[in-house]
Design a protein around this motif. Structure first.
Motif, mmCIF file in Angstrom:
data_model
loop_
_atom_site.group_PDB
_atom_site.id
_atom_site.type_symbol
_atom_site.label_atom_id
_atom_site.label_comp_id
_atom_site.label_asym_id
_atom_site.label_seq_id
_atom_site.Cartn_x
_atom_site.Cartn_y
_atom_site.Cartn_z
ATOM 1 N N SER A 186 0.820 -1.212 0.000
ATOM 2 C CA SER A 186 0.000 0.000 0.000
ATOM 3 C C SER A 186 0.856 1.264 0.000
ATOM 4 O O SER A 186 0.366 2.354 -0.336
ATOM 5 N N VAL A 189 0.886 3.407 -3.266
ATOM 6 C CA VAL A 189 -0.217 4.260 -3.711
ATOM 7 C C VAL A 189 0.258 5.711 -3.782
ATOM 8 O O VAL A 189 0.790 6.260 -2.817
ATOM 9 N N ASN A 213 -3.013 -7.098 -4.240
ATOM 10 C CA ASN A 213 -3.021 -6.286 -3.026
ATOM 11 C C ASN A 213 -4.003 -5.124 -3.112
ATOM 12 O O ASN A 213 -3.918 -4.161 -2.339
ATOM 13 N N ILE A 215 -4.460 -2.883 -5.486
ATOM 14 C CA ILE A 215 -3.933 -1.650 -6.064
ATOM 15 C C ILE A 215 -4.119 -1.678 -7.575
ATOM 16 O O ILE A 215 -3.743 -2.656 -8.232
ATOM 17 N N ASP A 220 -3.713 4.027 -9.349
ATOM 18 C CA ASP A 220 -3.273 4.247 -7.966
ATOM 19 C C ASP A 220 -1.812 4.666 -7.833
ATOM 20 O O ASP A 220 -1.370 5.067 -6.754
#
Length: 387
Positions: A186, A189, A213, A215, A220
């Motif tokens: 994450s 992102v 995951n 994304i 993103d």
């Protein structure tokens, strides 16, 4: 006596050397595959050269109880050892420490023991390897097996069949500008990332992990796919990008120079993926089963060596293949690949791995059809070699 013909120039070590290699042509190499569009021209040209050599009868799938990958079932374990030395031309997609077991087999004399005089040639790209195999310029190709899927979907007459899988994980790493002991996907992102070529296996695996995951690779984060493989490390040192996806020895090179830090392995996070495999035309396998078996036997000895020796011993064994990489870095890279379980204990290409490969291609919108596992994979030689 080993015969190494046009041996690939080994990947350089430092980022500055990466730029040098780009100018010298080594960075044309992509560890993975080329898209079906890029393969189409090479396949058509090579197919014209081979003519009717690939009659559909060569792709018979009457395999009985064993998976013979579209080749006749009277091959494999019943074949006798080679009675005289045979020269085999192997065209590899890249010359990388990622493929250590193969170089161990060369340097430890295992191909010679099996009666093979190996002529190792670098294709500088999977499309070039496939073209060499289809035209008969190479007897065996070493590349991402997805290339054989693309070729099958392009309608080649003489199917290119995978008979031995070498690597079972992706070989690249995510490198950040700072150390991140608690990295999570994450964190990407909103980030700027130097990725791989559109449609290439490295980029497809990267995007597959992102999607796993939650994304979206398109919205993103910003992935720069415009920089050639082999020059991303140099680009990372000269721009403000947050992350770069690197193979070895570039990942270790960036760490040694204090320019980047490995935060995760794509090979670990993607799971087991059939990243590279050995393949040959169905007709070649049918006509030379003893050669394919001897070749696979030598590879298995290399796999056994890697599975029973330390990183230092493996590095010493393959050092002659990588004269531009210092001993310490070579051992570090081998240790990293060992730690993530990069290499299989045997060479068998399972159906589960094949289906995962197709799923990754489909996820990346690179798949126009799902060829049957039995048409593109044979396991009899790997099973015989494993004993």
């Amino acid at each position: 006596m080993k015969k190494i013909g046009k041996v690939c120039a080994a990947f350089g070590l430092s980022a500055s050397l990466a730029a040098t290699l780009l100018l010298g042509g080594c960075a044309k190499t992509d560890v993975g595959i080329d898209t079906s569009e890029e393969l189409e021209g090479d396949i058509e040209e090579a197919s014209a050269d081979v003519g009717a050599a690939g009659d559909s009868e060569d792709a018979s799938t009457d395999t009985g109880t064993e998976n013979n990958g579209g080749v006749s079932s009277d091959t494999g374990s019943e074949e006798k050892a080679l009675t005289e030395t045979v020269t085999v031309t192997l065209n590899e997609v890249a010359h990388s420490i990622f493929y250590a077991p193969m170089y161990v087999a060369i340097e430890e004399g295992y191909f010679t023991e099996e009666g093979i005089d190996l002529d190792l040639v670098c294709g500088y790209g999977a499309d070039k390897v496939m073209a060499a195999v289809l035209s008969g310029e190479a007897d065996i190709g070493f590349m991402g097996p997805e290339t054989t899927v693309y070729a099958a979907n392009e309608g080649v007459n003489d199917a290119v069949v995978n008979f031995a899988q070498l690597t079972q994980r992706a070989g690249n790493f995510l490198v950040a500008r700072e150390e991140m002991d608690d990295f999570e996907w994450s964190d990407l992102v909103g980030a700027e990332v130097l990725g791989g070529r559109e449609g290439g296996m490295p980029e497809m695996v990267f995007e597959y992990i992102l999607k796993q995951n939650g994304i979206d690779p398109d919205t993103d984060l910003n992935i720069d796919k415009s920089i050639d493989f082999g020059s991303t490390a140099a680009a990372f040192m000269s721009n403000s990008t947050d992350y770069t996806v690197e193979f070895e020895p570039y990942a270790t090179s960036l760490e040694k120079e204090g320019a980047g830090y490995v935060v995760t392995s794509l090979g670990v996070d993607s799971g087991y993926v059939p990243y590279t495999a050995f393949s040959a035309k169905s007709s070649f396998i049918e006509e030379n089963p003893d050669v394919i078996q001897a070749f696979t036997n030598a590879l298995q000895k290399g796999m056994d060596y890697v599975g029973s020796h330390s990183a230092g011993e493996i590095a010493d064994s393959i050092a002659a293949q990588f004269p531009d990489t210092d001993a310490e870095s070579l051992e570090t890279i081998v240790a990293r690949y060992l730690e993530q379980d990069t290499w299989k204990s045997d060479l068998t290409f399972t159906e589960e791995s094949y289906e995962l490969l197709l799923d990754i291609l489909e996820s990346a919108d690179q798949l126009t059809g799902r060829p049957a596992y039995e048409d593109l994979v044979t396991t009899v030689y790997a099973e015989e070699a494993a004993g």
